[in-house]
Design an enzyme around this catalytic site. Sequence first.
Site, PDB file in Angstrom:
ATOM      1  N   SER A  79       0.824  -1.207   0.000  1.00 11.39           N
ATOM      2  CA  SER A  79       0.000   0.000   0.000  1.00 11.39           C
ATOM      3  C   SER A  79       0.860   1.260   0.000  1.00 11.39           C
ATOM      4  O   SER A  79       1.943   1.289   0.606  1.00 11.39           O
ATOM      5  CB  SER A  79      -0.853  -0.027   1.270  1.00 11.39           C
ATOM      6  OG  SER A  79      -1.429   1.233   1.494  1.00 11.39           O
ATOM      7  N   TYR A  99      -2.250  -1.105  10.785  1.00  8.03           N
ATOM      8  CA  TYR A  99      -2.504  -1.680   9.456  1.00  8.03           C
ATOM      9  C   TYR A  99      -1.335  -1.348   8.512  1.00  8.03           C
ATOM     10  O   TYR A  99      -0.769  -2.226   7.862  1.00  8.03           O
ATOM     11  CB  TYR A  99      -3.816  -1.134   8.864  1.00  8.03           C
ATOM     12  CG  TYR A  99      -3.878  -1.303   7.376  1.00  8.03           C
ATOM     13  CD1 TYR A  99      -4.091  -2.551   6.818  1.00  8.03           C
ATOM     14  CD2 TYR A  99      -3.659  -0.218   6.511  1.00  8.03           C
ATOM     15  CE1 TYR A  99      -4.084  -2.717   5.437  1.00  8.03           C
ATOM     16  CE2 TYR A  99      -3.661  -0.374   5.145  1.00  8.03           C
ATOM     17  CZ  TYR A  99      -3.873  -1.622   4.609  1.00  8.03           C
ATOM     18  OH  TYR A  99      -3.859  -1.792   3.251  1.00  8.03           O
ATOM     19  N   LYS A 106       1.794  -3.777   6.561  1.00  6.35           N
ATOM     20  CA  LYS A 106       2.201  -3.809   5.147  1.00  6.35           C
ATOM     21  C   LYS A 106       3.720  -3.619   5.035  1.00  6.35           C
ATOM     22  O   LYS A 106       4.379  -4.306   4.267  1.00  6.35           O
ATOM     23  CB  LYS A 106       1.453  -2.728   4.349  1.00  6.35           C
ATOM     24  CG  LYS A 106      -0.024  -3.023   4.182  1.00  6.35           C
ATOM     25  CD  LYS A 106      -0.248  -4.269   3.347  1.00  6.35           C
ATOM     26  CE  LYS A 106      -1.685  -4.731   3.323  1.00  6.35           C
ATOM     27  NZ  LYS A 106      -1.883  -6.047   2.706  1.00  6.35           N
TER      28      LYS A 106
HETATM   29  C1  WQD Z   1      -9.591   9.510   0.615  1.00  3.18           C
HETATM   30  C2  WQD Z   1      -9.825  10.992   0.862  1.00  3.18           C
HETATM   31  C3  WQD Z   1     -10.347  11.569   3.135  1.00  3.18           C
HETATM   32  C4  WQD Z   1     -14.219   9.639   3.409  1.00  3.18           C
HETATM   33  C5  WQD Z   1      -6.902   4.445   2.183  1.00  3.18           C
HETATM   34  C6  WQD Z   1      -6.125   3.600   3.123  1.00  3.18           C
HETATM   35  C7  WQD Z   1      -4.727   3.472   2.657  1.00  3.18           C
HETATM   36  C8  WQD Z   1      -4.649   2.997   1.218  1.00  3.18           C
HETATM   37  C9  WQD Z   1      -5.479   3.827   0.342  1.00  3.18           C
HETATM   38  C10 WQD Z   1      -4.757   0.556   1.091  1.00  3.18           C
HETATM   39  C11 WQD Z   1      -9.177  11.501   2.151  1.00  3.18           C
HETATM   40  C12 WQD Z   1     -11.506  11.904   2.216  1.00  3.18           C
HETATM   41  C13 WQD Z   1     -13.007  10.101   2.939  1.00  3.18           C
HETATM   42  C14 WQD Z   1     -15.247  10.598   3.693  1.00  3.18           C
HETATM   43  C15 WQD Z   1     -13.784  12.365   2.983  1.00  3.18           C
HETATM   44  N1  WQD Z   1      -5.169   1.731   0.932  1.00  3.18           N
HETATM   45  N2  WQD Z   1     -12.792  11.437   2.717  1.00  3.18           N
HETATM   46  N3  WQD Z   1     -14.984  11.917   3.470  1.00  3.18           N
HETATM   47  O1  WQD Z   1      -7.324   7.504   3.573  1.00  3.18           O
HETATM   48  O2  WQD Z   1      -6.462   7.987   1.240  1.00  3.18           O
HETATM   49  O3  WQD Z   1      -6.351   5.726   2.134  1.00  3.18           O
HETATM   50  O4  WQD Z   1      -6.820   3.894   0.887  1.00  3.18           O
HETATM   51  O5  WQD Z   1      -3.929   0.098   1.696  1.00  3.18           O
HETATM   52  O6  WQD Z   1      -4.062   2.629   3.482  1.00  3.18           O
HETATM   53  O7  WQD Z   1      -6.156   4.247   4.374  1.00  3.18           O
HETATM   54  O8  WQD Z   1      -8.589   6.697   1.530  1.00  3.18           O
HETATM   55  O9  WQD Z   1     -10.917   6.723   0.750  1.00  3.18           O
HETATM   56  O10 WQD Z   1     -10.447   6.852   3.233  1.00  3.18           O
HETATM   57  O11 WQD Z   1      -9.921   8.817   1.799  1.00  3.18           O
HETATM   58  O12 WQD Z   1     -13.603  13.548   2.803  1.00  3.18           O
HETATM   59  O13 WQD Z   1     -16.342  10.246   4.149  1.00  3.18           O
HETATM   60  O14 WQD Z   1     -11.233  11.203   1.015  1.00  3.18           O
HETATM   61  O15 WQD Z   1     -10.201  12.553   4.106  1.00  3.18           O
HETATM   62  O16 WQD Z   1      -8.703  12.773   1.918  1.00  3.18           O
HETATM   63  P1  WQD Z   1      -7.157   7.084   2.186  1.00  3.18           P
HETATM   64  P2  WQD Z   1     -10.043   7.213   1.857  1.00  3.18           P
END
Ligand code: WQD
Length: 344
Positions: free
Chosen positions: A124, A149, A153
Amino acid sequence: MKILVTGGAGFIGSHTVIELLGAGYEPVILDNFSNSNRSVLAGLRQILGHDVPFYEADCNDPEALNAIFEKENFGGAIHFAAHKAVGESVAKPLMYYRNNLDSTLLLLETMQQHGVPNLVFSSSCTVYGQPEHLPVTEDTPRLPAQSPYGNTKAICEDIIRDAVYAKAPIKSIALRYFNPIGAHPSGLIGELPLGVPGNLVPFITQTAAGLREKLTVFGNDYNTPDGTCVRDFIHVVDLAKAHVQALRLLDSREETSYYDIFNVGTGHGNTVLEVIKTFEEVNQLKLNYSIGPRRPGDVEKIYAQVDKVNNVMGWRAEKTLAESLQDAWRWEQNLQKQKTSVSE
Ligand code: WQD
């Protein structure tokens, strides 16, 4: 060539099964449904027109794993099976370390015992934390993980690397995924989050479907073009294809021990607001959303440099953000239709 796909009923695993079959491999799914659903197997059957060989087992179970390896003559494995919820990992770190590390160790040991050489590992972009320079290359230093988590990884990458450096007869590629989104264009398989989705796109589609009242955008005061966070959103079908290319590369390497890491993203960043606006435009609907406070632990911006995966594996992302968001919405709508017809 038979390929073991641990976590093959999961989001990325199920899409990879389809791409493996299309490329002439014979995937064999292993899943314990701890974070997936049996209905995925029915979806795969509808898309493919046939069943995919499948074992219901935990890849932390040595006897079960050994029996499967005895029975099948695998040429390689793709290891998706893992706990993957960032927030839950902070609350239950021991469960995450036990599950994610043990399964990787056991899989490596079982592969060695049975002389199975090739392993593709699901890693990741979370291992980069908030990098100083963008885009991130594979040489960008990993930062201390923000969550157990993320740490699992990073540790699993190191376990595999160390085994290879000790001349274990293993060839392995770790794929560092950026933000996988979308669904199969058929609308028959896609992401199935348990409970309230933590990730952006499932939250968007559930809000559009009326399951959630409102989407909260976590912060609009970041140093980005519109103040919201930047991510590299990659269509899950493109990501699935990268696994096929990784297996091909492993097959083509003549040495007995080999390890490498590849970023798998589009190479572009999009803000959260761009995702929302694109979703509204391509699906012709209005999303109920408002701006809220920052989510603790979020990095401000991250996107991949993809030269290595382009040049060495001959892989590049082909699908657009618009296609990803259309496919995600088609999948959500089908899911809701299925639920309605079951309850009628
Ligand atoms: C994306 C953006 C939130 C929900 C995750 C895993 C990471 C990796 C990739 C696998 C952020 C914003 C989200 C909401 C929002 N994957 N958001 N409102 O955090 O980039 O990463 O996927 O291993 O380990 O943590 O993904 O989809 O949670 O968030 O504004 O209700 O969307 O703040 O900027 P993230 P995400």
